[in-house]
Design a protein around this motif. Structure first.
Motif: not given
Length: 692
Positions: A517, A548-549, A551-553, A555, A557
């Motif tokens: 990131s 998944k968490n 990736l979401d945290k 941000n 893709n």
């Protein structure tokens, strides 16, 4: 105050009865006591404590006449016990009035049984049923006598080992006539295809409950057999370490197994029927005693099946169990009649060679053992090669006790592993240095995450045509204050073996995505991040949620995350692996087949699973400039991959000439020391900035 030595000796005397004691420990409603030949208490269950008031510590070592027998009965009890011990005159079951700790009368129906343990000592067991509130007529006495017989003779006689999905892996039955269907109809199949729907639903409900708690769960059910309706009790035990469930089925309408079966279970491995660890070490002690008396040599061989864990991970425990059984048979076929082979646990075996004249005699047998394993095993239509690593310790040169010889043989076995496996090694003192290193790594690895000793390095990946950075592979490094820098080749296999790879793998995923990131934001480039997944991680129930968490945290893709797996993981076609790969692909994450060409290489995997990337192993890349075979193989692999819509990554690029050839062959991307060695996060940021 009782001597600790006396208590310890009494405890040792009844070791053979441990399975029986486990049964009595679970029955609080009935008092069960065990006495030695001197009438001293050697066993005192919870039911005895509730009935008579003495706890286990107060009772052990006390004589029966000093504990619960009224003075008027004392002489009679002593004489009756002696008559049974010396003259084999049994003590009949009877209603008695005994005394509790406070001197109060306790009315019981008392029955007795005599056992002879492995030391040829007689042990009397008394089973007392409290009649204070349940004194009834003759029918009730008959019922209690029948219940007494059931306690001694009815041990659960059906054992089933299942995975979480209800597939039956293994079984044991003392009376196969009590099975609902024949073994060949249920081994390897789901219980839902065997049992009636109503019974299956009940099993699944309680299995789900057992998976959520640590305690054993029991329930009852019934089946219609040729002899009529039979009622069973099922006890479910969760084995989290092995991701399995043990289900013990007791026919509660029939008598128990015989005492001989109890003895067999205490001394023999239930899977291979070989002597277990306890029995093998007991035999070794006797062999050493004879060797000392007759001035002979003896040998202890520690055997480990090479890469057996990969078989279990890839083909499943059912195939693994069959291989263990066949391995046991092969070992027995090679040995002399006087030799002993036992199973220590897992894929470890022990071979005891008594009456040797010299080390050469042990060497001949050792080489024969290796030779017999070079023939393929045929299991479920497959031919599998399974080799041995053998460590040899000689008596008296390498030790005078069973424990020393076993430890030194184990050390020698690890030396055989380091020599490339499929070989043997005789023990030398220098090996202690090697094995000590392994123990130190394992010890220091515990807590290494908390101490922040791990760090991720990143090896840049380049577009072959433009020679610009397009991403990186995350590689784990470990610096320990005590051990210094520990290489992945050293600590990764140990992490896999101990299970610590699961927590370490979670750390790698979260750290790699955190850096990705920051890297993308700083350079304003859509870099990709490749992360390796081990077979053990696929059994981590939190794997997908953590990915998944993260990736979401951060941000990120999902298409910029690439998860690398090896071909060996796919061999068994386990449901949990397939399901995980489908879910990973469903998130939009790229799947990469790592080290292509080094394992079991099946192109069908590329069609069967949703791969998007294929990585050609460095061993082939290193040879493309000097070996036509390697060149042709890489060329064909790239062409095949492109025809399947796969992106190709070349690993281990170390020369300009290799990179040029890869460009000519149409390879998409590459990594290796020629382009960049693995570097720290800060170094990668500086390095990538130079390409902007």
């Amino acid at each position: 105050m009782k001597s600790k030595k006396v208590v310890s000796a009494l405890s040792h005397e009844y070791v053979i009865n441990d399975p029986l004691h486990q049964l009595f420990d679970a029955v609080n409603a009935i008092s069960v006591q065990g006495y030695d030949e001197e009438r001293r208490v050697i066993y005192w269950n919870k039911g005895s404590e509730l009935l008579y008031g003495y706890n286990n510590e107060e009772a052990i070592g006390q004589k029966i006449e000093d504990l619960i027998i009224p003075k008027a009965m004392s002489d009679f009890v002593i004489e009756a016990h002696k008559n049974w011990i010396k003259n084999d005159i049994e003590i009949p079951a009877a209603e008695l009035t005994l005394l509790d700790k406070s001197g109060n009368d306790v009315c019981v129906f008392s029955s007795h049984v005599m056992f002879i343990n492995q030391y040829n000592n007689k042990q009397m067991y008394c089973v007392d049923i409290d009649l204070t509130d349940v004194r009834q007529a003759q029918e009730q006495a008959i019922f209690k006598e029948h219940m007494l017989e059931t306690i001694f003779e009815a041990i659960p006689d059906l054992f089933f080992l299942m995975d979480y999905h209800g597939t039956i892996i293994d079984y044991h039955a003392s009376n196969k006539g009590s099975l609902f269907v024949a073994p060949e109809q249920f081994i390897g199949k789901n219980m839902a295809t065997i049992l009636p729907a109503e019974v299956t639903r009940k099993f699944q409900r309680y299995i789900d409950k057992a998976l959520k708690q640590e305690n054993m769960i029991s329930f009852e059910y019934e089946l219609t057999l040729p002899q009529g309706i039979v009622y069973f009790e099922a006890r479910i035990i969760h084995l989290p370490t092995y991701k399995q469930i043990m289900i013990i089925i007791r026919d509660i309408t029939e008598q128990h197994k015989t005492a001989e079966l109890i003895r067999h279970q205490a001394y023999y491995d239930s899977l291979t029927l070989l002597p277990n660890r306890f029995s093998a070490l007991d035999r070794l002690s006797k062999i050493l005693l004879d060797a000392q008396i007759y001035d002979e040599q003896a040998a202890v061989l520690f055997l480990d099946l090479d890469d057996f864990k990969k078989v279990n991970d890839s083909l499943g425990h059912e195939v693994g169990d069959k291989l263990l059984i066949e391995s046991a048979k092969r070992l027995q076929q090679v040995l002399r009649k006087v030799d002993t082979v036992g199973r220590l646990g897992g894929d470890d075996f022990i071979v005891l060679l008594p009456g040797l004249n010299d080390a050469q005699s042990a060497l001949v047998i050792t080489e024969n053992l290796l030779k017999t394993f070079r023939e393929p095993f045929k299991v479920e239509g497959r031919e599998l090669i399974l080799t041995l690593s053998i460590g040899v310790a000689m008596y008296p040169e390498n030790g005078n006790s069973a424990s020393d010889l076993l430890r030194n043989a184990d050390t020698a076995m690890y030396q055989a592993k380091s020599l490339g496996r499929n070989t043997y090694s005789f023990f030398t003192k220098e090996m202690n240095v090697i094995i000590q290193r392994r123990f130190e790594i394992e010890q220091q690895m515990h807590g290494a995450l908390e101490r922040e000793e791990f760090e991720l390095y990143y090896q840049p990946q380049f577009d072959v045509k433009s020679e610009k950075i397009i991403g990186a592979e995350a590689l784990l490094r470990w610096h320990n204050p005590t051990l210094g820098n520990v290489t992945p080749e050293e600590f990764i296999p140990i992490a896999e073996h101990t299970g610590l790879i699961v927590l370490i793998g979670r750390y790698v995923i979260t750290q790699a995505l955190c850096f990705l990131s920051a890297w993308q934001n700083i350079d304003q480039q859509k870099y990709t991040m490749a992360v390796n997944l081990s077979p053990r991680q696929f059994r981590d129930s939190k794997l997908l949620s953590i990915i998944k968490n993260s990736l979401d945290k951060e941000n990120i893709n999902p298409k910029y995350l690439e998860l690398e797996i090896t071909e060996g993981l796919l061999m068994g076609g386990q449901t949990y692996v397939s399901d995980a790969l489908v879910e990973i692909n469903g998130l939009g994450i790229k799947l990469s087949m790592d080290d292509f060409g080094t394992g079991y290489s099946s192109i069908s995997y590329l069609r069967q699973y949703p791969f998007e990337v294929l990585k050609i192993d460095r061993s082939f890349i290193s040879g493309i400039t000097v070996s036509k075979a390697d060149y042709d193989l890489v060329k064909a692999t790239i062409a095949m991959s492109h025809s399947l819509g796969l992106t190709v990554v070349a690993e281990g690029v170390e020369t300009k000439k290799q990179l040029k050839l890869l460009h000519e062959l149409g390879c998409d991307s590459a990594q290796g020391f020629y382009l960049s060695k693995p570097i720290s996060a800060k170094q990668l940021l500086d390095f990538s900035a130079s390409f902007l």
